[in-house]
Design a protein around this motif. Structure first.
Motif, mmCIF file in Angstrom:
data_model
loop_
_atom_site.group_PDB
_atom_site.id
_atom_site.type_symbol
_atom_site.label_atom_id
_atom_site.label_comp_id
_atom_site.label_asym_id
_atom_site.label_seq_id
_atom_site.Cartn_x
_atom_site.Cartn_y
_atom_site.Cartn_z
ATOM 1 N N VAL A 117 0.837 -1.214 0.000
ATOM 2 C CA VAL A 117 0.000 0.000 0.000
ATOM 3 C C VAL A 117 0.862 1.251 0.000
ATOM 4 C CG1 VAL A 117 -1.680 1.301 1.356
ATOM 5 C CG2 VAL A 117 -1.943 -1.163 1.096
ATOM 6 N N ILE A 118 1.907 1.237 0.801
ATOM 7 C CA ILE A 118 2.791 2.409 0.853
ATOM 8 C C ILE A 118 3.495 2.610 -0.478
ATOM 9 C CG2 ILE A 118 4.868 3.335 1.955
ATOM 10 C CD1 ILE A 118 3.965 1.991 4.530
ATOM 11 N N GLY A 119 3.931 1.512 -1.116
ATOM 12 C CA GLY A 119 4.587 1.635 -2.416
ATOM 13 C C GLY A 119 3.653 2.184 -3.475
ATOM 14 N N ILE A 120 2.408 1.719 -3.526
ATOM 15 C CA ILE A 120 1.433 2.250 -4.490
ATOM 16 C C ILE A 120 1.137 3.716 -4.204
ATOM 17 C CG2 ILE A 120 -0.925 1.994 -5.324
ATOM 18 C CD1 ILE A 120 0.944 -0.199 -6.267
ATOM 19 N N TYR A 121 1.050 4.055 -2.937
ATOM 20 C CA TYR A 121 0.796 5.454 -2.562
ATOM 21 C C TYR A 121 1.927 6.362 -3.036
ATOM 22 C CZ TYR A 121 0.098 9.535 0.427
ATOM 23 O OH TYR A 121 -0.059 10.823 0.887
ATOM 24 N N ARG A 122 3.158 5.897 -2.872
ATOM 25 C CA ARG A 122 4.295 6.684 -3.336
ATOM 26 C C ARG A 122 4.291 6.814 -4.857
ATOM 27 N NH1 ARG A 122 8.630 4.345 -3.000
ATOM 28 N NH2 ARG A 122 9.951 6.191 -3.211
ATOM 29 N N ALA A 123 3.886 5.743 -5.563
ATOM 30 C CA ALA A 123 3.809 5.814 -7.022
ATOM 31 C C ALA A 123 2.782 6.850 -7.453
ATOM 32 C CB ALA A 123 3.451 4.442 -7.590
ATOM 33 N N LEU A 124 1.647 6.894 -6.776
ATOM 34 C CA LEU A 124 0.620 7.888 -7.127
ATOM 35 C C LEU A 124 1.108 9.312 -6.844
ATOM 36 C CD1 LEU A 124 -2.569 6.052 -5.781
ATOM 37 C CD2 LEU A 124 -1.798 6.263 -8.156
ATOM 38 N N ASN A 143 4.234 10.338 -6.998
ATOM 39 C CA ASN A 143 5.195 10.667 -8.052
ATOM 40 C C ASN A 143 4.487 11.013 -9.356
ATOM 41 O OD1 ASN A 143 7.276 10.205 -6.279
ATOM 42 N ND2 ASN A 143 7.673 8.106 -6.991
ATOM 43 N N ILE A 144 3.395 10.290 -9.669
ATOM 44 C CA ILE A 144 2.642 10.600 -10.890
ATOM 45 C C ILE A 144 2.015 11.982 -10.793
ATOM 46 C CG2 ILE A 144 0.620 9.936 -12.241
ATOM 47 C CD1 ILE A 144 1.240 7.031 -11.526
ATOM 48 N N GLY A 145 1.445 12.300 -9.618
ATOM 49 C CA GLY A 145 0.831 13.616 -9.453
ATOM 50 C C GLY A 145 1.848 14.733 -9.502
ATOM 51 N N ALA A 146 3.037 14.522 -8.922
ATOM 52 C CA ALA A 146 4.063 15.566 -8.919
ATOM 53 C C ALA A 146 4.643 15.775 -10.303
ATOM 54 C CB ALA A 146 5.165 15.202 -7.928
ATOM 55 N N ALA A 147 4.820 14.690 -11.078
ATOM 56 C CA ALA A 147 5.414 14.801 -12.405
ATOM 57 C C ALA A 147 4.384 15.194 -13.459
ATOM 58 C CB ALA A 147 6.083 13.484 -12.798
ATOM 59 N N GLY A 148 3.127 14.924 -13.192
ATOM 60 C CA GLY A 148 2.094 15.253 -14.163
ATOM 61 C C GLY A 148 1.971 14.230 -15.266
ATOM 62 N N SER A 149 2.725 13.145 -15.187
ATOM 63 C CA SER A 149 2.658 12.080 -16.194
ATOM 64 C C SER A 149 3.087 10.770 -15.557
ATOM 65 C CB SER A 149 3.570 12.389 -17.395
ATOM 66 O OG SER A 149 4.928 12.453 -16.976
ATOM 67 N N ALA A 150 2.523 9.686 -16.074
ATOM 68 C CA ALA A 150 2.838 8.359 -15.531
ATOM 69 C C ALA A 150 4.006 7.748 -16.292
ATOM 70 C CB ALA A 150 1.615 7.473 -15.587
ATOM 71 N N SER A 151 5.158 8.391 -16.228
ATOM 72 C CA SER A 151 6.336 7.867 -16.906
ATOM 73 C C SER A 151 6.890 6.678 -16.133
ATOM 74 C CB SER A 151 7.403 8.955 -17.036
ATOM 75 O OG SER A 151 7.752 9.445 -15.753
ATOM 76 N N ILE A 152 7.557 5.783 -16.856
ATOM 77 C CA ILE A 152 8.023 4.536 -16.255
ATOM 78 C C ILE A 152 9.043 4.782 -15.160
ATOM 79 C CG2 ILE A 152 9.856 4.224 -17.949
ATOM 80 C CD1 ILE A 152 7.676 1.488 -16.286
ATOM 81 N N ASP A 153 9.882 5.814 -15.299
ATOM 82 C CA ASP A 153 10.894 6.065 -14.286
ATOM 83 C C ASP A 153 10.301 6.594 -12.992
ATOM 84 O OD1 ASP A 153 10.116 8.376 -15.567
ATOM 85 O OD2 ASP A 153 12.035 9.389 -15.227
#
Length: 262
Positions: free
Chosen positions: A154-161, A163-173
């Motif tokens: 859950v924590i890992g998925i939360y961190r992924a979300l 990062n997506i919100g901060a970057a504005g795109s769901a890039s693989i990196d």
């Protein structure tokens, strides 16, 4: 010329490595804490597995001596000397002898029998409780390890979300690290829980087998004491058992010959 420029651009592109340690480093303190907890659970589970397995096997090996040597003695005191000191079977015999020496103080015969039975049952329960020590930890690990791994997921998925919100795109990196961490935590949780569950069920089944042997042994002790040594189970060693089998399998030649003569 164009091919050389593309090759140079590819060489100059940043190389991002994805692996276990990289995912854990991205997870930070929380990921390492959860991993440490699951490592402690796993080490404790295997420690309990091997120590209890050794203890159970020792009790089972001692039972072979009980069957072959103990009941060949003339008295319980003499038979107790043939058993290993500080063993479960020696404890049962010693407690039975103590109960026998004090049960005559009971005025009623029924009370004396209940006193003997209760003393042996108490001794047997003490040994069973000692053999079951550590098994609750295995049950706890088997029940909670998947959820501890799920917490890391859950924590890992939360961190992924995030990062997506901060970057504005769901890039693989931006997604690969946290998602990889989440999957790793799930896998580790299962790897810790499954051996613990198998170990718990296996040790429990072996404890039940030992409890059956002890229950039969205490019943024989109670019958022997109540009958003043007149009742005792038949003690047969492996050699005598083989000889008895040969005698049973040997054809009755005399009878057969007599039948032919008739």
């Amino acid at each position: 010329m164009i091919i050389e420029l593309l090759a140079g651009a590819a060489d100059a592109a940043p190389q991002t490595s994805f692996g276990f340690w990289e995912a854990m480093e991205q997870g930070g303190f929380v990921a390492w804490s959860i991993l440490s907890v699951m490592v402690i659970m796993s080490v404790g589970s295997f420690y309990i597995l091997f120590t209890k397995l050794f203890e159970q096997q020792k009790v089972m090996n001692q039972y072979k001596g009980v069957k072959s040597n103990f009941w060949r003695a003339n008295t319980l005191d003499e038979g107790a000397k043939k058993l290993e000191k500080n063993s479960a079977w020696r404890q049962l015999v010693d407690d039975a002898v103590k109960a026998r020496d004090s049960h005559h103080k009971m005025g009623d015969t029924l009370e004396a029998h209940d006193w003997l039975h209760g003393s042996l049952a108490r001794s047997e329960a003490t040994i069973n409780a000692k053999l079951a020590g550590g098994l609750p930890f295995l049950a706890t690990v088997g029940a909670t390890a998947p959820f501890v791994g799920l917490l890391g997921t859950v924590i890992g998925i939360y961190r992924a979300l995030i990062n997506i919100g901060a970057a504005g795109s769901a890039s693989i990196d931006k997604v690969a690290g946290p998602v990889g961490e989440a999957l790793i935590m799930t896998a580790i949780g299962l790897l810790v829980a499954v051996p613990a569950v198998f170990a718990y069920n296996w040790l429990q089944s072996r404890n039940r087998r030992i409890a059956e042997h002890m229950s039969g042994f205490t019943t024989d002790l109670l019958a022997n004491i109540s009958s003043d040594g007149k009742i005792r189970p038949a003690a047969m060693t492996a050699t005598s058992t083989q000889q008895a089998g040969k005698v049973a399998a040997k054809p009755a030649t005399g009878t057969a010959t007599g039948a032919i003569k008739k």
